[in-house]
Design a protein around this motif. Sequence first.
Motif, PDB file in Angstrom:
ATOM      1  N   GLU A  98      18.486   8.746  32.550  1.00 11.60           N
ATOM      2  CA  GLU A  98      18.514   8.176  31.206  1.00 11.60           C
ATOM      3  C   GLU A  98      17.061   7.867  30.555  1.00 11.60           C
ATOM      4  OE1 GLU A  98      20.999   7.788  28.884  1.00 11.60           O
ATOM      5  OE2 GLU A  98      22.789   8.608  30.344  1.00 11.60           O
ATOM      6  N   LEU A 114      18.343  -2.782  28.954  1.00 10.27           N
ATOM      7  CA  LEU A 114      18.559  -3.888  30.022  1.00 10.27           C
ATOM      8  C   LEU A 114      19.736  -4.625  29.978  1.00 10.27           C
ATOM      9  CD1 LEU A 114      15.226  -5.816  29.640  1.00 10.27           C
ATOM     10  CD2 LEU A 114      16.158  -4.816  31.668  1.00 10.27           C
ATOM     11  N   PHE A 115      20.073  -5.047  28.456  1.00  7.36           N
ATOM     12  CA  PHE A 115      21.449  -5.788  28.389  1.00  7.36           C
ATOM     13  C   PHE A 115      22.582  -4.900  28.597  1.00  7.36           C
ATOM     14  CE2 PHE A 115      24.729  -7.784  25.830  1.00  7.36           C
ATOM     15  CZ  PHE A 115      24.510  -9.200  26.294  1.00  7.36           C
ATOM     16  N   GLY A 116      22.304  -3.458  28.624  1.00 12.54           N
ATOM     17  CA  GLY A 116      23.492  -2.767  28.989  1.00 12.54           C
ATOM     18  C   GLY A 116      23.906  -2.929  30.403  1.00 12.54           C
ATOM     19  N   SER A 118      16.276 -13.649  34.206  1.00 16.59           N
ATOM     20  CA  SER A 118      16.793 -13.330  32.789  1.00 16.59           C
ATOM     21  C   SER A 118      18.464 -13.625  32.997  1.00 16.59           C
ATOM     22  CB  SER A 118      16.493 -11.932  32.521  1.00 16.59           C
ATOM     23  OG  SER A 118      17.321 -10.890  33.186  1.00 16.59           O
ATOM     24  N   ILE A 119      19.204 -13.221  32.075  1.00 17.01           N
ATOM     25  CA  ILE A 119      20.512 -13.201  32.009  1.00 17.01           C
ATOM     26  C   ILE A 119      21.047 -12.497  33.084  1.00 17.01           C
ATOM     27  CG2 ILE A 119      20.786 -11.361  30.417  1.00 17.01           C
ATOM     28  CD1 ILE A 119      23.169 -12.889  29.282  1.00 17.01           C
ATOM     29  N   LEU A 172      30.527  -6.519  32.483  1.00 14.21           N
ATOM     30  CA  LEU A 172      31.440  -7.486  31.975  1.00 14.21           C
ATOM     31  C   LEU A 172      32.714  -6.269  31.280  1.00 14.21           C
ATOM     32  CD1 LEU A 172      29.554  -9.417  29.214  1.00 14.21           C
ATOM     33  CD2 LEU A 172      30.919 -10.309  31.305  1.00 14.21           C
ATOM     34  N   LEU A 173      32.061  -5.140  31.067  1.00 15.76           N
ATOM     35  CA  LEU A 173      33.234  -3.999  30.478  1.00 15.76           C
ATOM     36  C   LEU A 173      33.642  -3.064  31.565  1.00 15.76           C
ATOM     37  CD1 LEU A 173      31.598  -3.047  27.135  1.00 15.76           C
ATOM     38  CD2 LEU A 173      33.350  -4.950  27.478  1.00 15.76           C
ATOM     39  N   ASN A 174      32.784  -2.624  32.226  1.00 19.32           N
ATOM     40  CA  ASN A 174      33.004  -1.426  33.567  1.00 19.32           C
ATOM     41  C   ASN A 174      33.117  -1.863  34.819  1.00 19.32           C
ATOM     42  OD1 ASN A 174      32.961  -0.064  30.804  1.00 19.32           O
ATOM     43  ND2 ASN A 174      30.739   0.546  31.146  1.00 19.32           N
ATOM     44  N   ALA A 211      26.248  -5.813  30.315  1.00 14.60           N
ATOM     45  CA  ALA A 211      27.506  -5.449  29.451  1.00 14.60           C
ATOM     46  C   ALA A 211      28.306  -4.218  30.442  1.00 14.60           C
ATOM     47  CB  ALA A 211      27.203  -4.530  28.159  1.00 14.60           C
ATOM     48  N   ILE A 249      13.098   0.960  27.836  1.00  9.68           N
ATOM     49  CA  ILE A 249      13.449  -0.122  28.461  1.00  9.68           C
ATOM     50  C   ILE A 249      14.467  -1.222  28.047  1.00  9.68           C
ATOM     51  CG2 ILE A 249      12.767  -2.213  29.868  1.00  9.68           C
ATOM     52  CD1 ILE A 249      10.421  -0.984  30.747  1.00  9.68           C
ATOM     53  N   GLY A 250      13.851  -1.646  26.726  1.00  8.34           N
ATOM     54  CA  GLY A 250      14.483  -2.711  25.919  1.00  8.34           C
ATOM     55  C   GLY A 250      16.020  -2.216  25.490  1.00  8.34           C
ATOM     56  N   ALA A 251      16.092  -1.016  25.116  1.00  7.68           N
ATOM     57  CA  ALA A 251      17.390  -0.635  24.656  1.00  7.68           C
ATOM     58  C   ALA A 251      18.228  -0.692  25.861  1.00  7.68           C
ATOM     59  CB  ALA A 251      17.368   0.729  24.171  1.00  7.68           C
TER      60      ALA A 251
END
Lengths: 310, 310
Positions: free
Chosen positions: A206, A217-219, A180-181, A225-227, A222, A213-215
């Motif tokens: 959390e 994964l992309f975090g 995956s990404i 990239l952000l933190n 992110a 899970i779905g909410a």
Amino acid sequence: MSSKPTIAAVDWGTTRLRVWLLDEAGAVVDERRSDEGLLTAQHKGFAPILDRHLKDMGAPGDLPAIVCGMAGARQGWIEAPYVEVPSSLSDILGAAVPVPGAGRDVRIVPGLAQRNPRTPDVMRGEETQLAGVAAEVGSGSHLVCMPGTHCKWVGVDDGTVSGFGTWPTGEMFSVFAQHSILRHSLGEKPAPVAPDNAVFQEWCREALADGDIGARLFGIRAAGLLNGLGQADAAAALSGLLIGAEIASATRRFGKRDTPVVLVGSGPLGALYAEALKLGGLAVRLADADKAVLSGLVAAARRNGMLVEG
Amino acid sequence: MSSKPTIAAVDWGTTRLRVWLLDEAGAVVDERRSDEGLLTAQHKGFAPILDRHLKDMGAPGDLPAIVCGMAGARQGWIEAPYVEVPSSLSDILGAAVPVPGAGRDVRIVPGLAQRNPRTPDVMRGEETQLAGVAAEVGSGSHLVCMPGTHCKWVGVDDGTVSGFGTWPTGEMFSVFAQHSILRHSLGEKPAPVAPDNAVFQEWCREALADGDIGARLFGIRAAGLLNGLGQADAAAALSGLLIGAEIASATRRFGKRDTPVVLVGSGPLGALYAEALKLGGLAVRLADADKAVLSGLVAAARRNGMLVEG
């Protein structure tokens, strides 16, 4: 060899094979491991592989063998049809299927099937480990957690498997990490995760709250990239997220018991689950996975009259 | 060409490029699509690709261009730094970044960042689509769902993006179908799923109830072994499970609104989401994805003085 073997005990999984020689009291006389699992045996044949290992260990050509695992799958040595749950562990072990024409007395412990249309499930191999664990923890109502590629959770009530479920947490980690990404976040070879890693604990906590899970994964991407979340912590986040969500989901399905969760695991993965269960407020009782499968195979041999009752 | 172009509008994604020529009223004069996305442009250069397409379309060499998407990523043409939410869509469009030395007036719309440590997230490209959608649905509080590989859900309140989240549902479907044990269940090339498929609806309904993915994934494999679930229905089950869980999770995070969910999607995927939202008891308002990005680019051109207000 220190003593004459009475029976061979065999755990034949998809990618691994373990063979023990046992004396008449069920004690280990000799043992070996190999990577000739189901996938290899489908090509080379099951009997030749087992015969060679037993011969190399100096065992007699007519030594009986009790087998569990994928050797009993449809695509295995011979199909040992699933026993449906609920079923007592004693009945499950007693349903071991003889292999005709094996040149020795070989019997394969069946797997379990749950035909409930809302939660269809199967296991093969873990039922034997489970029998070993259940003998250790005794009567009462227990929830057993068996981590791995496809983690199994099992309700055992007074020696009867009342129900079970599979959470493919190990497989999810691996496909997300590789395909995956998130492979950009975790890097080529994901770092090992320690249970005291603060990022593991935070993401686990959390996920324990809602099992989602779905909410999240992309975090992980992110947060990189952000933190500036680094690769090692990204692996810790993914591990905490998936294990936390699994525990939330499994305890929702099976409910909490008065007894501690029986955790059948050792090594780094067992330690992560122990920490995650603790973060979820669950008491834990540890059971050794290797010991459990061996003691389950001994119980199966006894139940089928291949060893005298201990 | 039916009319003289005033500006080029460009949607430059990871794998795709779309270019429209617009007249002074923002109406489409000409358009073309190409697969020269970010990944290609990183090698061939952004300016040469855009110049060639515009030249082929007969556009003047100094025609200005408004661009959205991955061309504004750090690894893109020039970085258009993320705008942090909450932020008004008008301010987001107004933050378009000029590309120095492009040989024409090129400006790139920035992406959005959500720095909340519990739900870090980013988007790039969807903010422009969103501006188009928001103009269409008008004031009030809206929840916008933008399906895709990485599905975005966005809260838009009176033209301000209050928060958003990414559910990588399309990517999960693809990695599970190709790289997990479910590849045996779905087969080499997963069958397309229709919204009236009963298995899709059943698995979707179950997942809508609690948003749980991990508890059910292996059930698709087990349903094949135990109940004869075929390959086409296994694909429908996986799709229903993942989309249903996504909707449960996103509506849990954002809450339900008095207004219908604005579904920015067309084609087969849009139809699956429309059905799933209906199964979840949610009213749906459809918005066309292609129209939305174009109308967002027109709004961005106007906001930056590249087109007169319409």
